[in-house]
Structure formats: structure tokens, C-alpha cells
Motif scaffolding. Structure first.
Motif, PDB file in Angstrom:
ATOM      1  N   THR A  10       0.845  -1.186   0.000  1.00 42.23           N
ATOM      2  CA  THR A  10       0.000   0.000   0.000  1.00 42.23           C
ATOM      3  C   THR A  10       0.886   1.243   0.000  1.00 42.23           C
ATOM      4  N   THR A  11       0.286   2.351  -0.372  1.00 47.18           N
ATOM      5  CA  THR A  11       0.996   3.622  -0.285  1.00 47.18           C
ATOM      6  C   THR A  11       0.973   4.096   1.165  1.00 47.18           C
ATOM      7  N   LEU A  12       1.795   5.075   1.458  1.00 49.00           N
ATOM      8  CA  LEU A  12       1.852   5.641   2.803  1.00 49.00           C
ATOM      9  C   LEU A  12       0.498   6.212   3.226  1.00 49.00           C
ATOM     10  N   ASP A  13      -0.272   6.701   2.251  1.00 49.48           N
ATOM     11  CA  ASP A  13      -1.591   7.245   2.588  1.00 49.48           C
ATOM     12  C   ASP A  13      -2.727   6.224   2.395  1.00 49.48           C
ATOM     13  N   GLY A  14      -2.373   4.937   2.296  1.00 51.58           N
ATOM     14  CA  GLY A  14      -3.360   3.883   2.400  1.00 51.58           C
ATOM     15  C   GLY A  14      -4.109   3.482   1.145  1.00 51.58           C
ATOM     16  N   TYR A  15      -3.456   3.571  -0.028  1.00 54.74           N
ATOM     17  CA  TYR A  15      -4.121   3.152  -1.256  1.00 54.74           C
ATOM     18  C   TYR A  15      -3.424   1.958  -1.889  1.00 54.74           C
ATOM     19  N   LEU A  23      -0.972   0.060 -10.701  1.00 52.30           N
ATOM     20  CA  LEU A  23       0.036  -0.155  -9.661  1.00 52.30           C
ATOM     21  C   LEU A  23       1.394   0.408 -10.063  1.00 52.30           C
ATOM     22  N   SER A  24       1.404   1.303 -11.034  1.00 51.88           N
ATOM     23  CA  SER A  24       2.680   1.858 -11.507  1.00 51.88           C
ATOM     24  C   SER A  24       3.454   2.528 -10.367  1.00 51.88           C
ATOM     25  N   TRP A  25       2.751   3.073  -9.387  1.00 54.12           N
ATOM     26  CA  TRP A  25       3.404   3.684  -8.226  1.00 54.12           C
ATOM     27  C   TRP A  25       4.270   2.666  -7.491  1.00 54.12           C
ATOM     28  N   LEU A  26       3.840   1.409  -7.466  1.00 55.68           N
ATOM     29  CA  LEU A  26       4.553   0.361  -6.742  1.00 55.68           C
ATOM     30  C   LEU A  26       5.834  -0.050  -7.467  1.00 55.68           C
ATOM     31  N   PHE A  27       5.734  -0.198  -8.787  1.00 54.91           N
ATOM     32  CA  PHE A  27       6.877  -0.688  -9.553  1.00 54.91           C
ATOM     33  C   PHE A  27       8.001   0.330  -9.663  1.00 54.91           C
ATOM     34  N   SER A 144       2.880  -4.141   3.240  1.00 50.49           N
ATOM     35  CA  SER A 144       4.157  -3.473   2.983  1.00 50.49           C
ATOM     36  C   SER A 144       3.836  -2.049   2.566  1.00 50.49           C
ATOM     37  N   ILE A 145       4.306  -1.095   3.350  1.00 47.29           N
ATOM     38  CA  ILE A 145       3.988   0.312   3.116  1.00 47.29           C
ATOM     39  C   ILE A 145       5.109   0.949   2.315  1.00 47.29           C
ATOM     40  N   ALA A 146       4.733   1.495   1.154  1.00 47.94           N
ATOM     41  CA  ALA A 146       5.696   2.108   0.232  1.00 47.94           C
ATOM     42  C   ALA A 146       5.810   3.601   0.498  1.00 47.94           C
ATOM     43  N   PRO A 147       6.979   4.182   0.219  1.00 53.00           N
ATOM     44  CA  PRO A 147       7.172   5.622   0.396  1.00 53.00           C
ATOM     45  C   PRO A 147       6.579   6.407  -0.773  1.00 53.00           C
ATOM     46  N   VAL A 148       5.270   6.302  -0.920  1.00 56.35           N
ATOM     47  CA  VAL A 148       4.535   6.949  -2.009  1.00 56.35           C
ATOM     48  C   VAL A 148       3.210   7.431  -1.432  1.00 56.35           C
ATOM     49  N   THR A 149       2.756   8.599  -1.855  1.00 53.75           N
ATOM     50  CA  THR A 149       1.390   9.029  -1.545  1.00 53.75           C
ATOM     51  C   THR A 149       0.682   9.316  -2.862  1.00 53.75           C
ATOM     52  N   LEU A 150      -0.602   8.978  -2.925  1.00 57.69           N
ATOM     53  CA  LEU A 150      -1.385   9.187  -4.142  1.00 57.69           C
ATOM     54  C   LEU A 150      -2.468  10.243  -3.975  1.00 57.69           C
TER      55      LEU A 150
END
Length: 192
Positions: A10-15, A23-27, A144-150
Motif C-alpha cells: 500500500t501507499t503511505l496514505d493507504g491506497y 500499480l505503476s506507483w509500486l513498480f 508493505s507500506i511504500a514511500p509513495v502518496t497518491l
């Protein structure tokens, strides 16, 4: 005993995904390989899979499974996969995929029987996981929390789960990700 586990990123802001179900933010996160290095070990503990229709459609599109059905087997193996849907979706040649419309309680016994002495993986999405939690059938959340916010997108778990139902079992750093594992207690039916 068979457990029902939600394992996701998930993103840091829960998405889980952006507004376009991408899921491009994840890759694009540096260190993603390190964060997923123990995923093959996790898969050995899984005997059956359940996912929502949007997740299934994304996997089919992303992996081009209609023209390359062997990729399903490469990743998910011969495990039973139940796809929760009210729409007609394509079957994948050679995959043990069953489509179900109705409550998650209707498929629990089938999933547990297929899993045998292993666990059931709820792949996603968040509302499906919420249905398992609502029914008191969700045992563990691994996120797993990623260092990304959407800012917006598909929420991790669009339900209210209070701290009396969630117990932190472990936390670790994996590359740029923080992996949290929570056990999930049964809902208190006496509350209004």
C-alpha cells in the motif's frame, strides 16, 4: 489450522491502486526487489487464493494472460483461485479458477478444503478483504507500506477496524518499505 491472510502493498496514505486501478506507483519504488524477496517463501504457505474481479482483471491485463496463460501457472501454480464477481469474466486456460457471486461466507469451506494444511491468500481488493473481516473470517493482515502518496485511489481496507481487533505481531524494514503484520480478532457482535 487454515488461516485467511491479506498480503499486499500500500501507499503511505493507504491506497492499493490509483484511481485508474494502476500499480505503476509500486513498480517505481527503489528497493522493491528487496521488499519482495521473501514472497516465494510466503507462496509456499498458500493453498488457495481468492480475489475480487477488479484485481483479477488487472492481473489478466498486466500479465497478458489471455495470450500467455502459462504465466498464471508460473506465479499462482495449481492453487484454486476463487474470483468474486457479478460479471462474466474470461477463464484462463489451464488455471483452476472459479467465479462466485455472493457472500464470502459461501466460499469459505471450499477455500479451506482446497488449502488443506496451508493458508488462504486474499489477494485483493480492499472491499473483498473488508467482507472477510466483517464476517470474522480474516486472520492476518500483512502490509508493505511504500514511500509513495497518491491522494486518492483504491483504499487499503475500506472498513473500520478498531485496535481491539488488530494486534501488531511484527514490523521490519525491507528496502524502502515497512512491512507490518497484524493478527485480526473476531468482531464483537455485542456492539451496536
Amino acid at each position: 489450522m487454515t488461516r485467511v491472510i491479506f498480503n499486499t502493498a500500500t501507499t503511505l496514505d493507504g491506497y492499493l491502486a490509483d484511481d485508474a486501478d494502476s500499480l505503476s506507483w509500486l513498480f517505481g519504488v527503489p528497493g522493491a526487489d528487496e521488499a519482495t524477496s521473501d514472497f516465494p517463501d510466503f507462496l509456499t504457505t498458500i493453498g488457495a487464493i481468492v480475489m475480487g474481479s477488479t484485481t483479477f482483471e488487472w492481473v489478466v491485463r498486466h500479465e497478458d494472460l489471455l495470450t500467455k496463460p502459462e504465466k498464471w501457472q508460473d506465479f499462482y501454480g495449481g492453487r484454486l483461485c476463487v474470483v468474486m464477481t457479478t460479471r462474466k469474466l474470461p477463464a484462463i486456460d489451464g488455471a483452476d479458477i472459479r467465479f462466485h457471486a455472493g457472500p464470502v461466507t459461501d466460499i469459505c469451506c471450499e477455500l479451506q478444503e482446497a488449502a488443506g494444511d496451508r493458508d488462504v491468500w486474499v489477494v485483493g481488493g480492499g472491499d473483498l478483504v473488508g467482507q472477510f473481516a466483517d464476517a470474522g473470517l480474516l486472520d492476518e493482515i500483512r502490509v508493505s507500506i511504500a514511500p509513495v502518496t497518491l491522494g486518492s485511489g483504491r483504499p487499503l481496507l475500506p472498513r473500520r477496524l478498531e485496535s481491539d481487533r488488530l494486534t501488531l505481531e511484527s514490523a521490519r524494514k525491507a528496502g524502502q518499505f515497512a512491512e507490518l503484520v497484524y493478527s485480526v480478532g473476531r468482531p464483537d457482535r455485542s456492539r451496536g
